[in-house]
Design an enzyme around this catalytic site. Structure first.
Site, PDB file in Angstrom:
ATOM      1  N   GLY A  89      -3.172   7.571   1.895  1.00  0.00           N
ATOM      2  CA  GLY A  89      -3.294   7.065   0.279  1.00  0.00           C
ATOM      3  C   GLY A  89      -3.471   5.725   0.529  1.00  0.00           C
ATOM      4  O   GLY A  89      -2.956   4.939  -0.246  1.00  0.00           O
ATOM      5  N   ALA A  90      -4.650   5.410   1.188  1.00  0.00           N
ATOM      6  CA  ALA A  90      -4.847   3.963   1.338  1.00  0.00           C
ATOM      7  C   ALA A  90      -6.111   3.481   0.712  1.00  0.00           C
ATOM      8  O   ALA A  90      -6.755   2.334   0.895  1.00  0.00           O
ATOM      9  CB  ALA A  90      -5.057   3.511   2.929  1.00  0.00           C
ATOM     10  N   ASN A  91      -6.550   4.036  -0.469  1.00  0.00           N
ATOM     11  CA  ASN A  91      -7.799   3.599  -1.206  1.00  0.00           C
ATOM     12  C   ASN A  91      -7.297   2.790  -2.168  1.00  0.00           C
ATOM     13  O   ASN A  91      -8.022   2.033  -2.954  1.00  0.00           O
ATOM     14  CB  ASN A  91      -8.466   4.795  -1.807  1.00  0.00           C
ATOM     15  CG  ASN A  91      -7.517   5.699  -2.596  1.00  0.00           C
ATOM     16  OD1 ASN A  91      -6.723   6.284  -1.980  1.00  0.00           O
ATOM     17  ND2 ASN A  91      -8.088   5.724  -3.853  1.00  0.00           N
ATOM     18  N   THR A  92      -5.932   2.605  -2.481  1.00  0.00           N
ATOM     19  CA  THR A  92      -5.615   1.696  -3.588  1.00  0.00           C
ATOM     20  C   THR A  92      -4.057   1.397  -3.370  1.00  0.00           C
ATOM     21  O   THR A  92      -3.198   1.830  -2.540  1.00  0.00           O
ATOM     22  CB  THR A  92      -5.490   2.529  -4.691  1.00  0.00           C
ATOM     23  OG1 THR A  92      -5.181   1.697  -6.095  1.00  0.00           O
ATOM     24  CG2 THR A  92      -4.663   3.666  -4.922  1.00  0.00           C
ATOM     25  N   GLY A  93      -3.574   0.368  -4.132  1.00  0.00           N
ATOM     26  CA  GLY A  93      -2.309  -0.081  -4.101  1.00  0.00           C
ATOM     27  C   GLY A  93      -1.607  -0.587  -2.778  1.00  0.00           C
ATOM     28  O   GLY A  93      -2.248  -1.197  -1.969  1.00  0.00           O
ATOM     29  N   GLY A 144      -1.159   1.198  -0.101  1.00  0.00           N
ATOM     30  CA  GLY A 144      -1.808   1.575   1.107  1.00  0.00           C
ATOM     31  C   GLY A 144      -3.153   0.699   1.362  1.00  0.00           C
ATOM     32  O   GLY A 144      -3.320   0.124   2.674  1.00  0.00           O
ATOM     33  N   SER A 167      11.739   4.563  -0.882  1.00  0.00           N
ATOM     34  CA  SER A 167      11.758   4.146  -1.974  1.00  0.00           C
ATOM     35  C   SER A 167      13.258   3.858  -2.369  1.00  0.00           C
ATOM     36  O   SER A 167      14.289   4.470  -2.028  1.00  0.00           O
ATOM     37  CB  SER A 167      11.050   4.663  -3.199  1.00  0.00           C
ATOM     38  OG  SER A 167      11.598   4.526  -4.383  1.00  0.00           O
ATOM     39  N   TYR A 195      12.047  13.342  -7.786  1.00  0.00           N
ATOM     40  CA  TYR A 195      11.402  12.222  -7.054  1.00  0.00           C
ATOM     41  C   TYR A 195      12.458  11.507  -5.795  1.00  0.00           C
ATOM     42  O   TYR A 195      12.043  11.316  -4.810  1.00  0.00           O
ATOM     43  CB  TYR A 195      10.758  11.038  -7.859  1.00  0.00           C
ATOM     44  CG  TYR A 195      10.050  10.026  -7.210  1.00  0.00           C
ATOM     45  CD1 TYR A 195       8.929  10.141  -6.665  1.00  0.00           C
ATOM     46  CD2 TYR A 195      10.667   8.657  -7.102  1.00  0.00           C
ATOM     47  CE1 TYR A 195       8.328   9.026  -5.849  1.00  0.00           C
ATOM     48  CE2 TYR A 195      10.118   7.567  -6.479  1.00  0.00           C
ATOM     49  CZ  TYR A 195       8.905   7.508  -5.745  1.00  0.00           C
ATOM     50  OH  TYR A 195       8.173   6.672  -5.118  1.00  0.00           O
TER      51      TYR A 195
END
Length: 300
Positions: A22-26, A28, A146, A172
């Site tokens: 998940g490293a394309n945004t945020g 990550g 989290s 969640y």
């Protein structure tokens, strides 16, 4: 190192290989940027390859993209096989990707989306790649949890997939509690090997697009409370970075913001909820996860 740990405290990562989900945004992306800036070879393991390529271009370093859909065990297995072919080793596996508060949906394998993506997908991905970390001294598996693991959270063994009734907040919480329990049990199994450590981290309340599925009241209040209870995505990535790179970090630790409530602040070792340390539940969850994913770990 200074007590107020920042990305400037990250030691050289030259020669190290980091795989980040998940490293394309945020969070990550911010984690990948710091590691790449410090010399690591970084693989962005992402569902959307085009967005991954755009992110890699922005990073402008030794960064490549690997297609990975954690909501599909077929994709997880294919990605792991491709990484075995592409990489000589892995120093850092950072289980960062996640979904938060969606309407009830299922993965391609029929798992509730949050539990299936956040926990089972990462469980399987880690198990299939662990043989690439075990020979590497100082390698680490960092799993992002989290503070939500404390909110209406429990491992519902009688209804793990929320088929009887669905509560997106509690679901969640279950998924994030599972992330922590996985990290703690993995460390127990890794301890005798002496090469690889499993460490958990959480970002506090970071300003990322992950909030987009939050309840309407939370989205409405967010601009009001943001200055008091949140921190930037860059600061939210610091606990993960410290868990991944601080020479003093130890397997079984949990890093998060040191401020009140864990919402924001400098990254330090923090405590998780009492139930997260329940060894019997950790081991039962591990056994169920192996059964659901059909992935057996090379440690145990």
């Amino acid at each position: 190192m200074s007590r107020n740990w920042t990305d400037h405290d990250v030691p050289s990562q030259q020669g190290r290989v980091a795989v980040i989900t998940g490293a394309n945004t945020g969070l990550g992306f911010d984690t990948a940027k710091v590691l790449a800036d410090h010399g690591a070879q970084v693989v962005l393991a992402v569902r959307d390859v085009e967005k991954g390529k755009q992110a890699a271009a922005r990073l402008g370093a030794d960064v490549t993209v690997q297609e990975l859909d954690l909501a599909s065990l077929t994709s997880v297995r294919a990605a792991a096989a491709e990484l075995h072919d592409r990489l000589p080793k892995i120093d850092l596996l950072i289980n960062n990707a996640g979904v938060m508060y969606p309407p009830r949906q299922t993965t391609r394998d029929g798992f509730e989306l949050q539990f299936g993506t956040n926990h089972l997908g990462h469980f399987a991905f880690t198990g299939l790649l662990l043989d690439m970390l075990l020979p590497v001294a100082g390698s680490r598996v960092v799993t992002v949890a989290s503070i939500a693991h404390r909110i209406r959270a429990s491992i519902h063994f009688d209804d793990l997939q929320w088929e009887k009734s669905y509560d997106r907040v509690a679901a969640y919480g279950q998924a994030k509690l599972a992330n922590l329990m996985f990290s703690y049990e993995l460390q127990r199994r890794l301890a005798s090997h002496g090469t690889t450590a499993a460490i958990a981290a959480h970002p506090g309340v970071a300003r990322t697009e992950l909030m987009r599925n939050s309840p309407a009241i939370a989205r409405a209040l967010f601009p009001v409370v943001a200055p008091l209870f949140t921190q930037s995505s860059e600061r939210g990535a610091l606990p993960t970075l410290r868990a991944a790179t601080d020479p003093a970090a130890l397997g079984g630790q949990y890093y998060g913001p040191a401020g009140a409530g864990g919402y924001r602040g400098r990254p330090e070792v923090v405590a998780s909820s009492p139930q997260s340390y329940d060894v019997a539940v950790q081991q039962r969850l591990w056994a169920v996860s192996e059964e659901l994913t059909a992935v057996k770990f090379p440690v145990g």
